[in-house]
Design an enzyme around this catalytic site. Structure first.
Site, PDB file in Angstrom:
ATOM      1  N   LEU A 109       1.166  -1.360  -0.001  1.00  0.00           N
ATOM      2  CA  LEU A 109       0.079   0.046   0.068  1.00  0.00           C
ATOM      3  C   LEU A 109       0.672   0.886   0.187  1.00  0.00           C
ATOM      4  O   LEU A 109       0.142   2.452  -0.761  1.00  0.00           O
ATOM      5  CB  LEU A 109      -0.862   0.142   0.572  1.00  0.00           C
ATOM      6  CG  LEU A 109      -2.012  -0.749   1.497  1.00  0.00           C
ATOM      7  CD1 LEU A 109      -2.530  -1.058   2.556  1.00  0.00           C
ATOM      8  CD2 LEU A 109      -2.853  -1.395   0.134  1.00  0.00           C
ATOM      9  N   ALA A 110       1.742   1.504   0.803  1.00  0.00           N
ATOM     10  CA  ALA A 110       3.054   2.199   0.915  1.00  0.00           C
ATOM     11  C   ALA A 110       4.159   2.056   1.110  1.00  0.00           C
ATOM     12  O   ALA A 110       3.857   0.895   1.729  1.00  0.00           O
ATOM     13  CB  ALA A 110       2.468   3.223   1.863  1.00  0.00           C
ATOM     14  N   GLY A 112       7.906   3.715   2.029  1.00  0.00           N
ATOM     15  CA  GLY A 112       9.238   3.936   3.175  1.00  0.00           C
ATOM     16  C   GLY A 112      10.467   3.631   2.955  1.00  0.00           C
ATOM     17  O   GLY A 112      11.090   2.701   2.724  1.00  0.00           O
ATOM     18  N   PHE A 114      11.359   3.586   5.585  1.00  0.00           N
ATOM     19  CA  PHE A 114      11.351   2.814   7.755  1.00  0.00           C
ATOM     20  C   PHE A 114      10.449   2.187   7.526  1.00  0.00           C
ATOM     21  O   PHE A 114      10.624   1.316   8.517  1.00  0.00           O
ATOM     22  CB  PHE A 114      11.090   4.552   8.456  1.00  0.00           C
ATOM     23  CG  PHE A 114      11.914   6.017   8.635  1.00  0.00           C
ATOM     24  CD1 PHE A 114      13.847   5.207   9.531  1.00  0.00           C
ATOM     25  CD2 PHE A 114      11.854   7.107   7.566  1.00  0.00           C
ATOM     26  CE1 PHE A 114      13.893   6.820   9.260  1.00  0.00           C
ATOM     27  CE2 PHE A 114      12.636   7.863   8.124  1.00  0.00           C
ATOM     28  CZ  PHE A 114      14.010   7.361   8.910  1.00  0.00           C
ATOM     29  N   ALA A 115       9.385   1.638   7.326  1.00  0.00           N
ATOM     30  CA  ALA A 115       8.868   1.351   7.246  1.00  0.00           C
ATOM     31  C   ALA A 115       7.885   0.621   5.413  1.00  0.00           C
ATOM     32  O   ALA A 115       7.910   1.778   4.457  1.00  0.00           O
ATOM     33  CB  ALA A 115       7.206   1.831   7.921  1.00  0.00           C
ATOM     34  N   ILE A 117       4.187  -0.314   4.148  1.00  0.00           N
ATOM     35  CA  ILE A 117       2.516  -0.855   4.292  1.00  0.00           C
ATOM     36  C   ILE A 117       1.740  -1.761   3.800  1.00  0.00           C
ATOM     37  O   ILE A 117       1.872  -1.841   2.186  1.00  0.00           O
ATOM     38  CB  ILE A 117       1.561   0.071   4.757  1.00  0.00           C
ATOM     39  CG1 ILE A 117       3.032   1.123   5.182  1.00  0.00           C
ATOM     40  CG2 ILE A 117       0.182  -0.136   5.211  1.00  0.00           C
ATOM     41  CD1 ILE A 117       2.447   1.327   6.637  1.00  0.00           C
ATOM     42  N   ASP A 223       2.454  13.305  15.396  1.00  0.00           N
ATOM     43  CA  ASP A 223       2.725  13.706  13.882  1.00  0.00           C
ATOM     44  C   ASP A 223       1.521  13.698  12.971  1.00  0.00           C
ATOM     45  O   ASP A 223       1.483  13.021  11.838  1.00  0.00           O
ATOM     46  CB  ASP A 223       3.641  12.746  13.346  1.00  0.00           C
ATOM     47  CG  ASP A 223       4.353  12.394  12.352  1.00  0.00           C
ATOM     48  OD1 ASP A 223       4.667  13.946  11.571  1.00  0.00           O
ATOM     49  OD2 ASP A 223       4.490  11.574  11.463  1.00  0.00           O
TER      50      ASP A 223
END
Ligand SMILES: Nc1ncnc2c1ncn2[C@@H]1O[C@H](COP(=O)(O)OP(=O)(O)OP(=O)(O)O)[C@@H](O)[C@H]1O
Length: 458
Positions: A109-110, A112, A114-115, A117, A223
């Protein structure tokens, strides 16, 4: 967010099919809030139980709301200066496994820095879940445990994303499971001109409730941004707050959240020098809430950075907010005086003057937008029935009181009364109306239905 910000992030951001949002930051600096208590009964129980999908007593994936009694830690009255046991972060044992052991990965789904999804199917229970897989090299186990713990414990709230009692590690990632938001995040749902007032009110109400709940537990999200609000229904009647990676206990010393949009950083934090620490306070959520509110109403943040020396848009607002001028800044002119009052409270330059997160509820019955001439496509999903929803429709309705022919006749009569009986070039008229409208508001949306109606009438 601004174009320059977008550009600087784009190299580490990958969205899939408009579903996801940015996974571009990981706060790596507030471990000071992590607290372990091995004597605590609740913690001992959780520590000794590896949180794998099969570890629940029912054999099903469980979200706390359904299975944990209201007497669990989160519902205990917090101590005076504390949020109760919610701040005791257990050392959860993370079993080592591979994704393929129990999950079919259907989609990223996403993704980046760092992570990742991942949308997955948990085979043993045939359940769709989202796995948040945080790169083990880029985070500490304590940080991961903190995020998972807060997300899981806060899941009771209706407008906070539910995390399952499932956490594990692979060779490369620390992973926890959560529910799937079928409509992605707010960033992928807001058109270039923002959402309709009705939708914005719905979103504001839900988020202020979620953040108010966190603040009542002495937790600060830190955040808040449109990428961290997930959408569950297309009319925005159900949205949820997510990403508790930066969440910190109120009062603890913290560094700035790294890799967030500068427009979301409160002025008092922008002024800090590198690595300087400051006290974590809920008023930073209030600031970000104000920015988010503006963002969903207009499609853009109000300024690039809350730096009055460098950012003219912020300098203008600050003068207005501090009552050095009565001139409403141009980019706020569409809003009603009541909403301006509300913005002043959330976006106060002096942090001590900022309002509580739930302040917005006092303004729900007021009209927010006064001279708006545009609406995004997603806004039209709401299909408001109210009359005079915005000036464009208003213009159109006034026009509609007389038929097109009657109008033309009146216009001709008026022209001839001035001795100007000339044929009217309709194309020119139309072009001039479009030009005029687009100079009225930079956010003018040529697709708006009512304008087409006006166009047709001519
Ligand atoms: N449960 C979910 N369902 C659908 N989409 C999700 C879900 N969780 C996260 N996403 C998508 O993934 C994006 C990143 O998620 P998240 O914020 O948790 O990751 P992150 O790495 O901490 O990102 P950042 O710190 O930049 O906000 C969200 O903006 C959203 O678009």
């Amino acid at each position: 967010m601004t174009t320059s910000e977008k550009r600087s992030f784009s190299f580490r951001l990958r969205r899939s099919f408009g579903d996801g949002g940015s996974t571009n930051s990981r706060n790596s600096n507030n471990n000071s809030s992590t607290c372990t208590n091995h004597n605590n009964h609740h913690n001992q129980k959780r520590c000794s139980t590896p949180l794998t999908p099969t570890s629940t007593s029912t054999g099903r994936l469980e979200v706390p709301g359904a299975s944990v009694s209201r007497r669990s830690s989160i519902y205990r009255k917090p101590d005076k200066n504390d949020g109760g046991q919610i701040h005791l972060i257990p050392d959860v044992e993370l079993p080592l496994m591979t994704f393929a052991d129990q999950y079919n990965i259907e989609k990223t789904l996403a993704e980046g820095c760092f992570a990742k999804i991942l949308l997955c199917r948990h085979r043993p229970t045939n359940t769709t879940v989202v796995l948040k897989a945080v790169h083990a090299e880029l985070t500490t186990i304590k940080e991961f445990q903190k995020e998972f713990h807060y997300n899981y414990e806060l899941s009771h709230h209706r407008h906070i994303l539910s995390a399952y009692a499932v956490a594990f590690q692979t060779m490369d990632y620390f992973v926890f499971a959560m529910e799937h938001a079928p409509y992605g995040d707010l960033a992928s749902n807001i058109g270039p001109n923002g959402l309709h007032e009705t939708a914005c009110k719905l979103i504001a109400e839900q988020l202020s409730s979620a953040l108010g709940f966190m603040h009542s537990k002495n937790l600060v999200h830190r955040d808040l941004k449109i990428e961290n609000v997930l959408v569950f229904t297309p009319d925005f009647a159900r949205v949820k707050l997510c990403d508790f990676g930066a969440t910190t206990k109120k009062g603890l010393p913290v560094h700035k959240v790294k890799h967030t949009w500068t427009s979301c950083v409160p002025p008092e934090q922008l002024e800090l020098i590198k690595n300087e620490r400051f006290q974590c306070l809920p008023i930073s959520d209030s600031w970000q809430f104000g920015i988010l509110l503006y963002n969903i109403l207009t499609g853009n943040p109000p300024w690039q950075a809350a730096d009055w020396g460098k950012d003219q848009a912020y300098a203008n607002f600050m003068k207005y907010e501090q009552r050095k001028t009565t001139k409403v800044p141009d980019n706020f002119r569409r809003f009603s005086p009541r909403l301006m009052r509300c913005f002043r409270k959330y976006l106060s330059h002096d942090a001590e003057d900022r309002c509580k997160i739930t302040e917005v509820n006092k303004y729900m019955k007021d009209r927010w937008v006064e001279c708006r001439i545009s609406a995004s496509k997603s806004a039209t999903l709401i299909s408001p029935n109210q009359q005079y929803q915005d000036s464009c429709i208003y213009l159109n309705q006034r026009e509609g009181r007389l038929s097109g022919d009657e109008n033309k006749l009146r216009f001709k009569r008026m022209m001839s009364s001035y001795g100007l009986d000339i044929p009217i070039d309709q194309t020119m008229v139309r072009r001039r109306v479009w030009d005029w409208l687009s100079t009225c508001d930079a956010n003018f949306d040529p697709e708006i239905e009512s304008l087409h109606a006006l166009d047709m009438a001519q």
